[in-house]
Scaffold this motif. Sequence first.
Motif, mmCIF file in Angstrom:
data_model
loop_
_atom_site.group_PDB
_atom_site.id
_atom_site.type_symbol
_atom_site.label_atom_id
_atom_site.label_comp_id
_atom_site.label_asym_id
_atom_site.label_seq_id
_atom_site.Cartn_x
_atom_site.Cartn_y
_atom_site.Cartn_z
ATOM 1 N N THR A 1 0.846 -1.200 0.000
ATOM 2 C CA THR A 1 0.000 0.000 0.000
ATOM 3 C C THR A 1 0.876 1.243 0.000
ATOM 4 O OG1 THR A 1 -0.104 0.030 2.432
ATOM 5 C CG2 THR A 1 -1.876 -1.141 1.271
ATOM 6 N N ASP B 1 1.097 4.527 1.887
ATOM 7 C CA ASP B 1 0.609 5.149 3.117
ATOM 8 C C ASP B 1 1.140 6.574 3.210
ATOM 9 O OD1 ASP B 1 -0.503 2.660 3.797
ATOM 10 O OD2 ASP B 1 1.372 2.031 4.731
ATOM 11 N N SER C 1 -2.626 7.324 6.785
ATOM 12 C CA SER C 1 -3.752 6.858 5.986
ATOM 13 C C SER C 1 -3.225 6.216 4.712
ATOM 14 C CB SER C 1 -4.703 8.008 5.647
ATOM 15 O OG SER C 1 -4.022 9.012 4.907
ATOM 16 N N SER C 2 -3.954 5.239 4.202
ATOM 17 C CA SER C 2 -3.566 4.562 2.968
ATOM 18 C C SER C 2 -4.326 5.171 1.797
ATOM 19 C CB SER C 2 -3.868 3.062 3.053
ATOM 20 O OG SER C 2 -3.095 2.458 4.073
#
Length: 206
Positions: A134, A136, A146-147
């Motif tokens: 991901t 981030d 937060s992703s």
Amino acid sequence: PELGEDAPLPYDGSKQVWRVRVDGSNLMAVTRIEDGIGSFELSRDGKSLYYTVSSEGYEDEFRDLREKHDDVKYGHGKNEYTKLEQLDLVSWRTETVYGEDRHIVGFASSPDQSRIALVTRPTEHLIDNEGQSTVDILTPATGAISSLPDELGREQAFSPFGWLEGLAWSADGKKLAFRCDYDGYPAELFIAHFESPEVRITKLTR
């Protein structure tokens, strides 16, 4: 000074950040981290050094027992995680800015250091890259993480098992470019736009 694995830090052969003048003089170790560092980046203003260090953790039902007998080499259940440290080159104070139980593949701080983008995956194992990495976004001022939305690179892509790499900020820090690679398909480039409170992701059309 004495050099080699039996020498004291930072001359033991571990990976450290060094500072040297352009004429080759005044060589100085900036970091003195046991077992060395991973990747590193100097902030745009030259006042902060970001670098990663590894730590180990356990995730199965034998976690407590494995921690008690840490010297034993286990075939599974023991993972390598990564922390991101920030060294203030003015005060020489170090702060952990990212300490989640994940492995950092790469990171990039925005020009004004208001955001740090990280590509992370669950563990250091390469297979965890595919479909599990991901992007981030860390806000150092608040510690919030937060992703980025990943629909374009997963559900709407050639394959949901792509892996993320290649973080690059625009000069004004309002856009972040990153790449998603796939087995058997061409890589795709994505742009995260931070001009409004809600982050918008677009794909670069080629």
